[in-house]
Design a protein around this motif. Structure first.
Motif, PDB file in Angstrom:
ATOM      1  N   VAL A 162      78.493 -53.689  91.029  1.00 23.08           N
ATOM      2  CA  VAL A 162      79.485 -53.947  92.074  1.00 23.08           C
ATOM      3  C   VAL A 162      80.191 -52.660  92.480  1.00 23.08           C
ATOM      4  O   VAL A 162      80.399 -52.392  93.670  1.00 23.08           O
ATOM      5  CB  VAL A 162      80.497 -55.011  91.606  1.00 23.08           C
ATOM      6  CG1 VAL A 162      81.628 -55.166  92.622  1.00 23.08           C
ATOM      7  CG2 VAL A 162      79.794 -56.353  91.399  1.00 23.08           C
ATOM      8  N   THR A 163      80.541 -51.840  91.492  1.00 22.12           N
ATOM      9  CA  THR A 163      81.229 -50.594  91.808  1.00 22.12           C
ATOM     10  C   THR A 163      80.315 -49.625  92.545  1.00 22.12           C
ATOM     11  O   THR A 163      80.747 -48.927  93.472  1.00 22.12           O
ATOM     12  CB  THR A 163      81.767 -49.940  90.525  1.00 22.12           C
ATOM     13  OG1 THR A 163      82.540 -50.891  89.795  1.00 22.12           O
ATOM     14  CG2 THR A 163      82.646 -48.760  90.852  1.00 22.12           C
ATOM     15  N   ASP A 164      79.051 -49.598  92.167  1.00 22.96           N
ATOM     16  CA  ASP A 164      78.092 -48.752  92.868  1.00 22.96           C
ATOM     17  C   ASP A 164      77.987 -49.156  94.341  1.00 22.96           C
ATOM     18  O   ASP A 164      77.968 -48.289  95.239  1.00 22.96           O
ATOM     19  CB  ASP A 164      76.729 -48.837  92.192  1.00 22.96           C
ATOM     20  CG  ASP A 164      75.709 -47.908  92.829  1.00 22.96           C
ATOM     21  OD1 ASP A 164      75.828 -46.687  92.637  1.00 22.96           O
ATOM     22  OD2 ASP A 164      74.806 -48.410  93.529  1.00 22.96           O
ATOM     23  N   SER A 165      77.930 -50.444  94.606  1.00 25.66           N
ATOM     24  CA  SER A 165      77.884 -50.916  95.993  1.00 25.66           C
ATOM     25  C   SER A 165      79.154 -50.539  96.747  1.00 25.66           C
ATOM     26  O   SER A 165      79.104 -50.141  97.921  1.00 25.66           O
ATOM     27  CB  SER A 165      77.683 -52.432  96.026  1.00 25.66           C
ATOM     28  OG  SER A 165      76.378 -52.787  95.612  1.00 25.66           O
ATOM     29  N   GLY A 220      84.250 -42.727  98.613  1.00 23.92           N
ATOM     30  CA  GLY A 220      84.133 -43.444  97.343  1.00 23.92           C
ATOM     31  C   GLY A 220      83.911 -42.545  96.147  1.00 23.92           C
ATOM     32  O   GLY A 220      83.979 -43.004  95.003  1.00 23.92           O
ATOM     33  N   LEU A 221      83.629 -41.278  96.401  1.00 22.49           N
ATOM     34  CA  LEU A 221      83.402 -40.330  95.313  1.00 22.49           C
ATOM     35  C   LEU A 221      84.635 -39.498  94.993  1.00 22.49           C
ATOM     36  O   LEU A 221      84.667 -38.808  93.969  1.00 22.49           O
ATOM     37  CB  LEU A 221      82.255 -39.379  95.684  1.00 22.49           C
ATOM     38  CG  LEU A 221      80.894 -40.018  95.938  1.00 22.49           C
ATOM     39  CD1 LEU A 221      79.912 -38.963  96.438  1.00 22.49           C
ATOM     40  CD2 LEU A 221      80.362 -40.696  94.688  1.00 22.49           C
ATOM     41  N   GLY A 222      85.631 -39.542  95.865  1.00 20.92           N
ATOM     42  CA  GLY A 222      86.800 -38.686  95.718  1.00 20.92           C
ATOM     43  C   GLY A 222      87.953 -39.340  94.990  1.00 20.92           C
ATOM     44  O   GLY A 222      87.831 -40.453  94.464  1.00 20.92           O
ATOM     45  N   PRO A 223      89.108 -38.663  95.011  1.00 19.57           N
ATOM     46  CA  PRO A 223      90.250 -39.115  94.225  1.00 19.57           C
ATOM     47  C   PRO A 223      91.143 -40.143  94.918  1.00 19.57           C
ATOM     48  O   PRO A 223      92.151 -40.555  94.333  1.00 19.57           O
ATOM     49  CB  PRO A 223      91.032 -37.816  94.001  1.00 19.57           C
ATOM     50  CG  PRO A 223      90.762 -37.018  95.242  1.00 19.57           C
ATOM     51  CD  PRO A 223      89.347 -37.335  95.633  1.00 19.57           C
ATOM     52  N   ASP A 224      90.792 -40.553  96.143  1.00 22.00           N
ATOM     53  CA  ASP A 224      91.688 -41.425  96.897  1.00 22.00           C
ATOM     54  C   ASP A 224      91.491 -42.907  96.626  1.00 22.00           C
ATOM     55  O   ASP A 224      92.237 -43.739  97.143  1.00 22.00           O
ATOM     56  CB  ASP A 224      91.524 -41.158  98.402  1.00 22.00           C
ATOM     57  CG  ASP A 224      91.954 -39.739  98.775  1.00 22.00           C
ATOM     58  OD1 ASP A 224      92.815 -39.191  98.062  1.00 22.00           O
ATOM     59  OD2 ASP A 224      91.423 -39.200  99.755  1.00 22.00           O
ATOM     60  N   THR A 225      90.485 -43.267  95.847  1.00 30.87           N
ATOM     61  CA  THR A 225      90.281 -44.664  95.456  1.00 30.87           C
ATOM     62  C   THR A 225      90.025 -44.697  93.947  1.00 30.87           C
ATOM     63  O   THR A 225      89.659 -43.672  93.347  1.00 30.87           O
ATOM     64  CB  THR A 225      89.072 -45.308  96.174  1.00 30.87           C
ATOM     65  OG1 THR A 225      87.856 -44.876  95.523  1.00 30.87           O
ATOM     66  CG2 THR A 225      89.042 -44.961  97.653  1.00 30.87           C
ATOM     67  N   PRO A 226      90.164 -45.862  93.318  1.00 27.07           N
ATOM     68  CA  PRO A 226      89.870 -45.962  91.883  1.00 27.07           C
ATOM     69  C   PRO A 226      88.383 -46.121  91.590  1.00 27.07           C
ATOM     70  O   PRO A 226      87.995 -46.306  90.439  1.00 27.07           O
ATOM     71  CB  PRO A 226      90.646 -47.220  91.469  1.00 27.07           C
ATOM     72  CG  PRO A 226      90.645 -48.070  92.692  1.00 27.07           C
ATOM     73  CD  PRO A 226      90.750 -47.114  93.850  1.00 27.07           C
ATOM     74  N   LEU A 227      87.522 -46.053  92.611  1.00 25.83           N
ATOM     75  CA  LEU A 227      86.107 -46.359  92.418  1.00 25.83           C
ATOM     76  C   LEU A 227      85.392 -45.428  91.438  1.00 25.83           C
ATOM     77  O   LEU A 227      84.589 -45.911  90.627  1.00 25.83           O
ATOM     78  CB  LEU A 227      85.387 -46.381  93.767  1.00 25.83           C
ATOM     79  CG  LEU A 227      85.810 -47.533  94.694  1.00 25.83           C
ATOM     80  CD1 LEU A 227      85.138 -47.398  96.052  1.00 25.83           C
ATOM     81  CD2 LEU A 227      85.472 -48.881  94.067  1.00 25.83           C
ATOM     82  N   PRO A 228      85.641 -44.109  91.454  1.00 29.46           N
ATOM     83  CA  PRO A 228      84.972 -43.281  90.439  1.00 29.46           C
ATOM     84  C   PRO A 228      85.310 -43.700  89.014  1.00 29.46           C
ATOM     85  O   PRO A 228      84.434 -43.743  88.147  1.00 29.46           O
ATOM     86  CB  PRO A 228      85.488 -41.870  90.760  1.00 29.46           C
ATOM     87  CG  PRO A 228      85.793 -41.910  92.215  1.00 29.46           C
ATOM     88  CD  PRO A 228      86.361 -43.289  92.447  1.00 29.46           C
TER      89      PRO A 228
END
Length: 360
Positions: free
Chosen positions: A294-297, A306-314
């Protein structure tokens, strides 16, 4: 910040909801708490802020600690005044083979213990007041008997934190050492040799708690993905109108919806005191894979953002990858569940196609 959140939780009557009332908790049954555990898991600070983080240690000490241990530590644990950690895994010893534990505990004539050895990937060890350590108290390396659990105050002479062990860049795991650390006689949990049974009980509950929190984290990633798709447009129009984006949403929702019942089936069995080893194994593998998927999607739908510091996704993706090793790698659970199921078929001679085949 955490101190303020804890104060707000106490004021709102949300402090330590799954912990015993007589110790200062809310007394919520595990099955009822499971719904809240998902919501806690979605937050970076949920269990710590709401006082449910010590559930595993409180449960273990309440069931297996002696009167002195229960009197000294349970209420401060529930109140959040002291913190504990659990040390089982060792360098150069597979975590899937605890019977090769090299840490030793020698019993002295006065009944106290002297612990020597090294552990690693011990969560929260640097800030802990107590560490529960698995040590060999009798027998030889590899023996299935002779492993015990001792509760060690970290202020004891000879205990030290060797180093921090970042996991894919994340902090919070440590290598620790015991250099002839003296442990009071009454800090043995259960009886000598009880470690495998106590650890198995702890792991069953702990893995299920992790699964519940992974569900919450995956729901958080799913929500971020859907908000991104619904609120952003590219040169070909809104992201939400693109079939490949819709495929990510569908597959992620399917993973969430099919994993949640597996986890709650394990919750129901644990809550009723039944053997849940098969259900916990299934849930653990499914939930770890699901969180990573789910996180990969979600990252894919966000693109570079989605790779940077502005979301909790990493951080969520990192958790999902580590989840496939924490509390036993996928391969361990796959093998143990399959063997258990096949043993039942061998005992009962039930044809594999039978819809009423016994559970593992």
């Amino acid at each position: 910040m955490l101190t303020a959140l804890r104060s707000e939780a106490r004021y709102a009557g949300l402090w330590a909801l799954p912990l015993p009332v007589e110790l200062g908790g809310g007394g919520l049954p595990f099955r009822a708490y499971a719904e809240l555990a998902e919501a806690e898991g979605a937050s970076d600070h949920g269990p710590a802020a709401l006082g449910s983080a010590p559930l595993l240690d409180v449960t273990m000490l309440a069931r297996h600690g002696g009167p002195g241990v229960r009197e000294a530590y349970l209420k401060p644990l529930v109140a959040g005044d002291i913190r504990t950690c659990y040390a089982m895994t060792e360098p150069d010893v597979p975590g899937t083979d605890p019977f090769r534990t090299g840490t030793r505990a020698e019993r002295l004539p006065d009944g106290s213990w002297v612990v020597t050895g090294r552990k690693w990937f011990t969560s929260g060890a640097a800030g802990a007041d107590l560490v529960t350590v698995m040590a060999r108290t009798s027998g030889a390396d590899g023996d299935r008997d002779g492993l015990s659990l001792l509760l060690v105050p970290t202020a004891s002479a000879g205990f030290r934190v060797v180093r921090e062990l970042p996991v894919l860049g994340a902090v919070g795991q440590y290598e620790i050492a015991f250099d002839r650390v003296r442990v009071p006689a009454d800090h043995l949990l259960g009886e000598p040799g009880d470690a495998p049974a106590i650890a198995g009980e702890r792991l069953q509950l702990g893995r299920t708690l992790r699964c519940l929190r992974w569900l919450g984290q995956a729901q958080r990633a799913f929500d971020l993905m859907c908000a991104r798709a619904a609120g952003h447009s590219g040169s070909r129009g809104p992201l939400a109108d693109q079939q490949l984006i819709q495929s990510h949403v569908f597959d992620a929702l399917l993973a969430l919806r099919t994993t949640r019942p597996l986890v709650h089936e394990a919750v129901a069995l644990i809550d009723s005191g039944q053997d849940a080893r098969t259900e916990v194994g299934l849930a653990k593998v499914a939930a770890a894979r699901m969180l990573q998927q789910v996180t990969d999607s979600a990252i894919q739908v966000h693109g570079a953002a989605g790779l940077g510091p502005d979301t909790p996704l990493p951080a969520l993706f990192r958790t999902g990858r580590a989840a496939r090793i924490l509390d036993g790698p996928d391969e361990l659970h796959i093998t143990s569940v399959a063997r258990r199921v096949l043993r039942e078929y061998g005992r009962t001679s039930v044809p594999p196609s039978c819809p009423d085949a016994p559970r593992g």
